[in-house]
Design an enzyme around this catalytic site. Sequence first.
Site, short mmCIF file in Angstrom:
data_model
loop_
_atom_site.label_atom_id
_atom_site.label_comp_id
_atom_site.label_asym_id
_atom_site.label_seq_id
_atom_site.Cartn_x
_atom_site.Cartn_y
_atom_site.Cartn_z
CB CYS B 97 101.96 93.66 108.48
SG CYS B 97 103.36 94.54 107.83
CG HIS B 139 100.51 99.58 109.56
ND1 HIS B 139 100.08 98.45 110.24
CD2 HIS B 139 101.36 99.14 108.59
CE1 HIS B 139 100.65 97.38 109.70
NE2 HIS B 139 101.42 97.76 108.70
CD GLU B 140 101.81 101.15 105.31
OE1 GLU B 140 103.00 100.79 105.20
OE2 GLU B 140 100.86 100.35 105.31
CG HIS B 143 106.25 99.28 107.67
ND1 HIS B 143 106.73 98.06 108.05
CD2 HIS B 143 104.94 99.10 107.37
CE1 HIS B 143 105.75 97.16 107.99
NE2 HIS B 143 104.65 97.77 107.59
#
Lengths: 174, 172
Positions: B97, B139-140, B143
């Site tokens: 990341c 993954h995004e 966030h």
Amino acid sequence: MTNNWYMLTLIGEDKPGIVAAVTQALFERGLNLGETSMLRLGGNFTIMMMVGGVQQEDELRAQLKPVIEAQGMRLHVDAIQGRLHEHVLPNIQVTVTGADRAGIVAQVTAALTDVGFNILDLESDVAGTAHKPVYIMQIAGVADAPIEKIEAALEALRKDGVDVNVNAVDTYIG
Amino acid sequence: MAILDILTLPDPALKQVSEAVTEFDDALRAFIADLEETRRNGPAAVGIAAPQVGYFKRVVIIDCSTTRKPVPNHGYLVLVNPEITHWEGYEPGREGCLSVPDYTGNVIRATRIHLVARDPNGEPLEFDMEGYEARAVQHEIDHLDGLLFVDRVVSRRTDLFKRKVYQKGGGS
């Protein structure tokens, strides 16, 4: 100030509280931890850790002696370069499973060495039962050779009944 | 156009939950251009999420078309208000990341997803994704929900045994 780096190797019979006791002793003497590996191997608890501080090696040994003895551990110390922030990304992962027999690790890693594969991380374990042990190994590393070449290098082992998987590791960065 | 500063661990702002985009205006599109420039500037970044640059709106960019070994993908995607409506299967894979420099770890993600989102003009988007691209989106979106991959890292020792057992069980 962290001037000197050491690799401490500690081994002893596994029991609760080893990590807490050892790291507390390090903390109280102003020592810093770097990268570490701590795991149970066959009933033993094993610690390898980068430790940095102002102490000279003899001083470090003397300071840690009481806690090491109280925990029933043995200590080995090596002076090292404290090279942090230099992680190398693996691009290939090799997984090996097979009936446990002598020589699996030697044969697999010899084949990998021949194709220029550099091992970054190897974990192996004996699973199964006492009557029917199974060897399981995972290797992460770096190689410029294409996967096909690595596969070919391991082909002889496959014919020998060892299950070998080679996969590209495409690390997602986001 | 500008390269934006990336928040890195342990910045507490990375834990903030981002809000849905409601105005699909020029300001949004200008921000997206900066976000893309920042992604391209990042070392080997495949994706980026708005909160990584301190903009707490639900916007992510991914581009899975440039992997060393080609993977199924939909190319360069700007996803506004992305939402996963279906998950299937799971497998471990290595992640890193921009907000966690010099660290990678294995994370278990769904292997196939169905995704709905908006484009920068507010038009609806819909995708079926698999593998690496599905991982990128998960993954995004993490966030956007204030989660980092380090919250989900598993040891290789753990995931191997789990995966083997479940595969033999026929999956779930």
